[in-house]
Design a protein around this motif. Sequence first.
Motif, short mmCIF file in Angstrom:
data_model
loop_
_atom_site.label_atom_id
_atom_site.label_comp_id
_atom_site.label_asym_id
_atom_site.label_seq_id
_atom_site.Cartn_x
_atom_site.Cartn_y
_atom_site.Cartn_z
N ARG A 46 0.82 -1.22 0.00
CA ARG A 46 0.00 0.00 0.00
C ARG A 46 0.86 1.27 0.00
NH1 ARG A 46 -2.74 -4.17 1.92
NH2 ARG A 46 -5.04 -4.22 1.90
N SER A 47 2.02 1.23 0.66
CA SER A 47 2.87 2.42 0.69
C SER A 47 3.39 2.74 -0.71
CB SER A 47 4.02 2.22 1.67
OG SER A 47 4.89 1.18 1.25
N LEU A 48 3.73 1.72 -1.50
CA LEU A 48 4.18 1.96 -2.87
C LEU A 48 3.06 2.48 -3.75
CD1 LEU A 48 6.38 -1.23 -3.40
CD2 LEU A 48 7.20 1.09 -3.04
N ILE A 49 1.88 1.89 -3.63
CA ILE A 49 0.76 2.28 -4.50
C ILE A 49 0.27 3.68 -4.16
CG2 ILE A 49 -1.63 1.74 -5.12
CD1 ILE A 49 -0.86 -1.25 -4.73
N LEU A 50 0.07 3.97 -2.87
CA LEU A 50 -0.41 5.30 -2.51
C LEU A 50 0.68 6.35 -2.70
CD1 LEU A 50 -2.65 4.54 0.58
CD2 LEU A 50 -3.37 5.33 -1.67
#
Length: 450
Positions: free
Chosen positions: A33-37
């Motif tokens: 999620r940190s990469l996508i957001l």
Amino acid sequence: MSAHGTPIPMTAERSGPLKGQAHVPGDKSISHRSLILGAMAVGETRVSGLLEGQDVLDTATAMRAFGAEVTDHGAGVWTVNGVGVGGFSEPGNVIDCGNSGTGVRLLMGAMATSPIVATFTGDTSLNKRPMARVTDPLALFGTQAFGRSGGRLPMTILGATDPVPVRYTVPVPSAQVKSAVLLAGLNAPGETVVIEREATRDHSERMLAGFGAEISTEVTDEGRVITLKGRPELKPQTIVVPRDPSSAAFPVCAALIVEGSDVLVPNIGLNPTRAGLFTTLQEMGADLVFENLREEGGEPVADLRARFSPDLKGIEVPPDRAASMIDEYPVLSVVAANAQGRTVMRGVKELRVKESDRIDAMASGLRLNGVTVEDGPDWWIVEGRGQGEVPGGAQVQSHLDHRIAMSFLILGMASKRPVSVDDGSPIATSFPIFEPLMEALGAHIKRDEA
């Protein structure tokens, strides 16, 4: 043959006491999620402690394909220069998500409301998994999906040109489905609403709020109602990824069943939507102690000490706890095999559609190693043999599933005879340091000649 290359047969044999600290990798859910957001924010997001397993590396590659600048600075530190909500460019090639069901489903949601086309594929295991549970709600936004029969990969997604907001009730507890819909809602006008009757892991909601999205959660008669206002400008963040409780489960459970063990697992994320295994183990009589409780990056964290627990008892795990420990049932069944009495696990049909049919994989492998197991469509029961009384001695199939492979290697550490898996290579997708970490604690794991 392994979809990850040459198969790596592995064997674990009965271990002496496990001692020391187990520095498990960063949380996989938060890493994805940190990469996508970060890619959907405007500016530079800095992430430390990122899990550098293959699943997350595949997501990083995908974000580059969608136009974000993703840089590995070493030692688990990464930066993502995002393109903003709705700013994805069309990938030039097929997006290969390897073994990651989480990665592909979140990525589909993230691009579903942008006017671009992307084709997704994966390894042999992932290409067998159903995607309709995500593509059906994404279609409500105006997204189109074209895949193999049964809604399986490879699959081409046509993002909605004029997306509309959605109100969607998740039919089966699934953080992946919920998160995909919320990510799609970021680039839809108005408010997107997701309703879940049973709470699932809430990393997406926490992280969306951290990036500046307007998101709220309310508990009503319908269930947990999550409302997201579309088209925000997400702000870049500095994220410290806590260590993965699902990975921690393996050294923790090994310590509980290997005589004389005392293992400390530092900096474990204890998000209440993820901590069901530890509650269950304590109810079984496990000697677990949470030390140095604190909060990091909006997530509760602690150091977890696990000691050998010779008097474990079988219990009935409450079905409403399933969502908070769905990935941990395989290794829980290993602990159950070393307990006294029956451990009953119900409401777990989600296990049938993971990287493998995990109920069938664990039930079959436990039986081969001398443990009595009953199973049905959404339940299974393990008859405990008592501490150290599992006969072992069999080789089992991992079914290209990292958690199945690790669970049976943990079983071998406390069994009378060694336990082998036909292919341990999938372990690298989520826990690339599993072997050296366990061996440093005192475990005996060897790679066999194929």
